[in-house]
Design a protein around this motif. Structure first.
Motif, PDB file in Angstrom:
ATOM      1  N   CYS A 102       0.831  -1.206   0.000  1.00 29.76           N
ATOM      2  CA  CYS A 102       0.000   0.000   0.000  1.00 29.76           C
ATOM      3  C   CYS A 102       0.871   1.264   0.000  1.00 29.76           C
ATOM      4  O   CYS A 102       2.096   1.215   0.119  1.00 29.76           O
ATOM      5  N   ARG A 103       0.217   2.407  -0.123  1.00 33.28           N
ATOM      6  CA  ARG A 103       0.927   3.694  -0.157  1.00 33.28           C
ATOM      7  C   ARG A 103       1.793   3.903   1.077  1.00 33.28           C
ATOM      8  O   ARG A 103       2.940   4.370   0.968  1.00 33.28           O
ATOM      9  N   PHE A 104       1.247   3.562   2.265  1.00 33.24           N
ATOM     10  CA  PHE A 104       1.993   3.852   3.485  1.00 33.24           C
ATOM     11  C   PHE A 104       3.188   2.920   3.653  1.00 33.24           C
ATOM     12  O   PHE A 104       4.190   3.296   4.260  1.00 33.24           O
ATOM     13  N   CYS A 105       3.102   1.721   3.107  1.00 36.18           N
ATOM     14  CA  CYS A 105       4.251   0.817   3.145  1.00 36.18           C
ATOM     15  C   CYS A 105       5.320   1.221   2.134  1.00 36.18           C
ATOM     16  O   CYS A 105       6.512   1.282   2.466  1.00 36.18           O
ATOM     17  N   LEU A 106       4.908   1.527   0.905  1.00 38.77           N
ATOM     18  CA  LEU A 106       5.859   1.711  -0.179  1.00 38.77           C
ATOM     19  C   LEU A 106       6.301   3.154  -0.394  1.00 38.77           C
ATOM     20  O   LEU A 106       7.464   3.405  -0.716  1.00 38.77           O
ATOM     21  N   VAL A 107       5.398   4.107  -0.234  1.00 36.09           N
ATOM     22  CA  VAL A 107       5.706   5.496  -0.564  1.00 36.09           C
ATOM     23  C   VAL A 107       6.059   6.309   0.677  1.00 36.09           C
ATOM     24  O   VAL A 107       7.081   7.007   0.709  1.00 36.09           O
ATOM     25  N   GLU A 108       5.213   6.237   1.693  1.00 37.22           N
ATOM     26  CA  GLU A 108       5.416   7.052   2.894  1.00 37.22           C
ATOM     27  C   GLU A 108       6.389   6.418   3.882  1.00 37.22           C
ATOM     28  O   GLU A 108       6.848   7.085   4.814  1.00 37.22           O
ATOM     29  N   HIS A 109       6.676   5.136   3.696  1.00 39.73           N
ATOM     30  CA  HIS A 109       7.569   4.403   4.601  1.00 39.73           C
ATOM     31  C   HIS A 109       7.079   4.481   6.051  1.00 39.73           C
ATOM     32  O   HIS A 109       7.845   4.696   6.980  1.00 39.73           O
ATOM     33  N   GLN A 110       5.771   4.339   6.194  1.00 37.58           N
ATOM     34  CA  GLN A 110       5.128   4.319   7.509  1.00 37.58           C
ATOM     35  C   GLN A 110       4.253   3.062   7.600  1.00 37.58           C
ATOM     36  O   GLN A 110       3.021   3.130   7.561  1.00 37.58           O
ATOM     37  N   PRO A 111       4.869   1.884   7.712  1.00 38.40           N
ATOM     38  CA  PRO A 111       4.088   0.639   7.683  1.00 38.40           C
ATOM     39  C   PRO A 111       3.127   0.490   8.856  1.00 38.40           C
ATOM     40  O   PRO A 111       2.203  -0.325   8.782  1.00 38.40           O
ATOM     41  N   THR A 112       3.309   1.269   9.922  1.00 35.81           N
ATOM     42  CA  THR A 112       2.346   1.185  11.023  1.00 35.81           C
ATOM     43  C   THR A 112       0.983   1.721  10.605  1.00 35.81           C
ATOM     44  O   THR A 112      -0.020   1.459  11.273  1.00 35.81           O
ATOM     45  N   LEU A 113       0.948   2.487   9.494  1.00 32.13           N
ATOM     46  CA  LEU A 113      -0.315   3.013   8.975  1.00 32.13           C
ATOM     47  C   LEU A 113      -0.837   2.179   7.811  1.00 32.13           C
ATOM     48  O   LEU A 113      -1.741   2.596   7.092  1.00 32.13           O
ATOM     49  N   CYS A 114      -0.282   0.989   7.629  1.00 35.82           N
ATOM     50  CA  CYS A 114      -0.638   0.095   6.530  1.00 35.82           C
ATOM     51  C   CYS A 114      -2.155  -0.057   6.409  1.00 35.82           C
ATOM     52  O   CYS A 114      -2.858  -0.287   7.398  1.00 35.82           O
ATOM     53  N   THR A 115      -2.649   0.085   5.185  1.00 40.60           N
ATOM     54  CA  THR A 115      -4.088  -0.066   4.925  1.00 40.60           C
ATOM     55  C   THR A 115      -4.406  -1.406   4.265  1.00 40.60           C
ATOM     56  O   THR A 115      -5.553  -1.647   3.878  1.00 40.60           O
ATOM     57  N   GLY A 116      -3.436  -2.267   4.119  1.00 41.28           N
ATOM     58  CA  GLY A 116      -3.614  -3.520   3.382  1.00 41.28           C
ATOM     59  C   GLY A 116      -3.691  -4.743   4.268  1.00 41.28           C
ATOM     60  O   GLY A 116      -2.931  -5.704   4.085  1.00 41.28           O
ATOM     61  N   ASN A 117      -4.548  -4.718   5.270  1.00 47.24           N
ATOM     62  CA  ASN A 117      -4.761  -5.889   6.121  1.00 47.24           C
ATOM     63  C   ASN A 117      -3.498  -6.288   6.884  1.00 47.24           C
ATOM     64  O   ASN A 117      -3.033  -7.430   6.802  1.00 47.24           O
ATOM     65  N   ARG A 118      -2.951  -5.341   7.623  1.00 48.98           N
ATOM     66  CA  ARG A 118      -1.770  -5.609   8.446  1.00 48.98           C
ATOM     67  C   ARG A 118      -2.112  -6.640   9.515  1.00 48.98           C
ATOM     68  O   ARG A 118      -3.087  -6.500  10.254  1.00 48.98           O
ATOM     69  N   LYS A 119      -1.329  -7.694   9.601  1.00 49.16           N
ATOM     70  CA  LYS A 119      -1.538  -8.746  10.590  1.00 49.16           C
ATOM     71  C   LYS A 119      -0.768  -8.405  11.860  1.00 49.16           C
ATOM     72  O   LYS A 119       0.413  -8.063  11.794  1.00 49.16           O
ATOM     73  N   ILE A 120      -1.433  -8.522  12.997  1.00 47.31           N
ATOM     74  CA  ILE A 120      -0.784  -8.213  14.276  1.00 47.31           C
ATOM     75  C   ILE A 120      -0.919  -9.431  15.185  1.00 47.31           C
ATOM     76  O   ILE A 120      -2.037  -9.861  15.506  1.00 47.31           O
ATOM     77  N   TYR A 121       0.216  -9.984  15.573  1.00 47.07           N
ATOM     78  CA  TYR A 121       0.195 -11.143  16.457  1.00 47.07           C
ATOM     79  C   TYR A 121      -0.456 -10.780  17.786  1.00 47.07           C
ATOM     80  O   TYR A 121      -0.190  -9.730  18.367  1.00 47.07           O
ATOM     81  N   GLY A 122      -1.328 -11.661  18.254  1.00 45.37           N
ATOM     82  CA  GLY A 122      -1.952 -11.466  19.552  1.00 45.37           C
ATOM     83  C   GLY A 122      -3.048 -10.438  19.583  1.00 45.37           C
ATOM     84  O   GLY A 122      -3.574 -10.126  20.664  1.00 45.37           O
ATOM     85  N   ILE A 123      -3.436  -9.901  18.422  1.00 42.40           N
ATOM     86  CA  ILE A 123      -4.450  -8.847  18.405  1.00 42.40           C
ATOM     87  C   ILE A 123      -5.539  -9.089  17.366  1.00 42.40           C
ATOM     88  O   ILE A 123      -6.714  -9.166  17.712  1.00 42.40           O
ATOM     89  N   ASN A 124      -5.180  -9.213  16.097  1.00 38.85           N
ATOM     90  CA  ASN A 124      -6.245  -9.219  15.089  1.00 38.85           C
ATOM     91  C   ASN A 124      -6.313 -10.496  14.256  1.00 38.85           C
ATOM     92  O   ASN A 124      -6.854 -10.482  13.144  1.00 38.85           O
ATOM     93  N   GLN A 125      -5.780 -11.611  14.779  1.00 38.90           N
ATOM     94  CA  GLN A 125      -5.852 -12.873  14.055  1.00 38.90           C
ATOM     95  C   GLN A 125      -6.618 -13.893  14.898  1.00 38.90           C
ATOM     96  O   GLN A 125      -6.142 -14.323  15.953  1.00 38.90           O
ATOM     97  N   SER A 126      -7.785 -14.267  14.433  1.00 35.03           N
ATOM     98  CA  SER A 126      -8.652 -15.162  15.193  1.00 35.03           C
ATOM     99  C   SER A 126      -8.011 -16.536  15.368  1.00 35.03           C
ATOM    100  O   SER A 126      -7.419 -17.089  14.431  1.00 35.03           O
ATOM    101  N   SER A 127      -8.169 -17.088  16.554  1.00 31.09           N
ATOM    102  CA  SER A 127      -7.655 -18.439  16.804  1.00 31.09           C
ATOM    103  C   SER A 127      -8.524 -19.504  16.151  1.00 31.09           C
ATOM    104  O   SER A 127      -8.144 -20.679  16.132  1.00 31.09           O
ATOM    105  N   ASP A 128      -9.669 -19.114  15.615  1.00 28.13           N
ATOM    106  CA  ASP A 128     -10.494 -20.058  14.858  1.00 28.13           C
ATOM    107  C   ASP A 128      -9.919 -20.326  13.475  1.00 28.13           C
ATOM    108  O   ASP A 128     -10.255 -21.317  12.831  1.00 28.13           O
ATOM    109  N   ALA A 129      -9.080 -19.407  13.006  1.00 29.99           N
ATOM    110  CA  ALA A 129      -8.511 -19.531  11.666  1.00 29.99           C
ATOM    111  C   ALA A 129      -7.091 -20.093  11.750  1.00 29.99           C
ATOM    112  O   ALA A 129      -6.343 -19.802  12.687  1.00 29.99           O
ATOM    113  N   TRP A 130      -6.723 -20.885  10.740  1.00 27.69           N
ATOM    114  CA  TRP A 130      -5.356 -21.405  10.669  1.00 27.69           C
ATOM    115  C   TRP A 130      -4.374 -20.232  10.605  1.00 27.69           C
ATOM    116  O   TRP A 130      -4.669 -19.221   9.973  1.00 27.69           O
TER     117      TRP A 130
END
Length: 372
Positions: A102-130
């Motif tokens: 996304c723009r924030f990863c590639l152009v702005e070099h601010q990956p913390t603002l990633c708009t492309g489904n940033r995966k965060i361990y322990g926060i936004n990945q359901s344990s129901d899913a592999w």
């Protein structure tokens, strides 16, 4: 390799966490399975359990952890710094995987603002899913392709690395990246939790002449003083009037003008208005503590203009901040006894640990996993 893993799962907001078991998958290409040694308990985990962040449930908590490589997938032979990886190596990892497209990863070099489904361990990945084991509060964690994996420096023990958890790289971002601390500066740090103390440490490493920690309670400030974190300490529970706090801080600055840099690391919205009062004309403020939404607060924007202030927001941390944290550990350990910040709990006492963090009863709660 063990085929089953315990994991602490948030199943319902506002309810006790549950201990569940999951199968441990084999690592796929460019992935790794890590046997967790220690996992940190963060203030964000308190907010997650309370439902203050929109995350999927159920979820294995734990966005800060260290452990030993149990298995490496095809192609994963080195860490991000080029160090060879082998089974048994102690490693730590960036807690999020940005999309890289996304723009924030590639152009702005601010990956913390990633708009492309940033995966965060322990926060936004359901344990129901592999792969199910996507949080650090577990015997094993599955690290997916694209994870910034770092072999731990030999000078640091696993307990020392986890002592600052995500607070260390958060402070690298907020203190060293968003504002610039220069030699001789006076820096005010609001907040004496892990992020505040990490911010004070980095300000000292950057050459600040004096660091004033505004926080509490008294026992925490006493330990902070013993560890040499900060040069002056102001207890907000003793000095309850914000105007008096501002006056006391400004008296310690050149010409009573205010601080060169202010780091807000409290999470209290009202602290931002107080930060504006602490700062000198043409000073800098880094707002680090407002990770969850605690509401609005009145400020006087005239002061921002009249004082020509530079105010930066700092959201999370990316790869360069995490690598900066790990690389700075030798310097941190030369000056500060990081191990004294930690209170350990067994994995089975995760609910007690999170309760103690919420109550402010401990400075840094850490779940001890691998020796159980």
């Amino acid at each position: 390799m063990t085929t089953r893993s315990r994991a602490v799962v948030l199943e319902e907001f506002g309810r006790p966490l549950q201990l569940r078991e999951f199968d441990v998958p084999d690592p796929g290409e460019m992935s790794a399975v890590v046997r967790v040694g220690y996992a940190g308990v963060c203030g964000t985990d308190v907010h997650l359990r309370a439902g203050k962040l929109p995350v999927p449930t159920p979820v294995v908590l734990g966005h800060e952890a260290v452990g030993q490589v149990s298995a490496l997938g095809k192609g994963l032979t080195h860490d991000v710094l080029g160090n060879p990886l082998h089974e048994g190596d102690w490693v730590s990892w960036l807690n999020n995987v940005a999309c890289g497209r996304c723009r924030f990863c590639l152009v702005e070099h601010q990956p913390t603002l990633c708009t492309g489904n940033r995966k965060i361990y322990g926060i936004n990945q359901s344990s129901d899913a592999w792969p199910h084991l996507s949080g650090g509060w577990s015997d094993y964690i599955y690290l997916q392709p694209g994870t910034v994996l770092v072999k731990m420096p030999e000078v640091a023990t696993p307990q020392q690395v986890i002592s600052l958890g995500c607070a260390g790289p958060t402070a690298v971002h907020g203190v060293l990246d968003e504002v610039r601390v220069r030699f001789g500066d006076t820096v005010v740090v609001q907040g004496s939790g892990p992020v505040g103390l990490a911010s004070a440490m980095y300000a000292q490493l950057a050459g600040a002449a004096q660091v004033i920690v505004v926080g509490g309670p008294a026992a925490r400030l006493e330990l902070t003083e013993q560890l040499g974190i900060g040069h002056h300490h102001l207890d907000i529970f003793e000095v309850t009037d914000p105007a008096e706090r501002v006056e006391q801080v400004r008296r310690r600055t050149d010409g009573n003008a205010g601080a060169d840099v202010v780091i807000e690391a409290t999470g209290a919205p009202s602290a931002v208005a107080e930060a504006i009062e602490y700062a000198r004309p043409d000073g800098s403020i880094s707002v680090v503590g407002q990770y969850t939404d605690h509401g609005t607060t009145p400020i006087n924007p005239h002061l921002i203009t009249r004082k020509n202030l530079n105010i930066s927001g700092s959201w999370g941390f990316g790869a360069r901040h995490y690598i900066g944290y790990v690389s700075s550990l030798p310097q941190l350990l030369e000056r500060f006894d990081l191990g004294r910040l930690v209170s350990e709990y067994p994995l089975t006492d995760a609910n007690s640990a999170i309760d103690d963090v919420k109550a402010g009863a401990v400075l840094k709660a850490v779940l001890r996993v691998s020796d159980e």
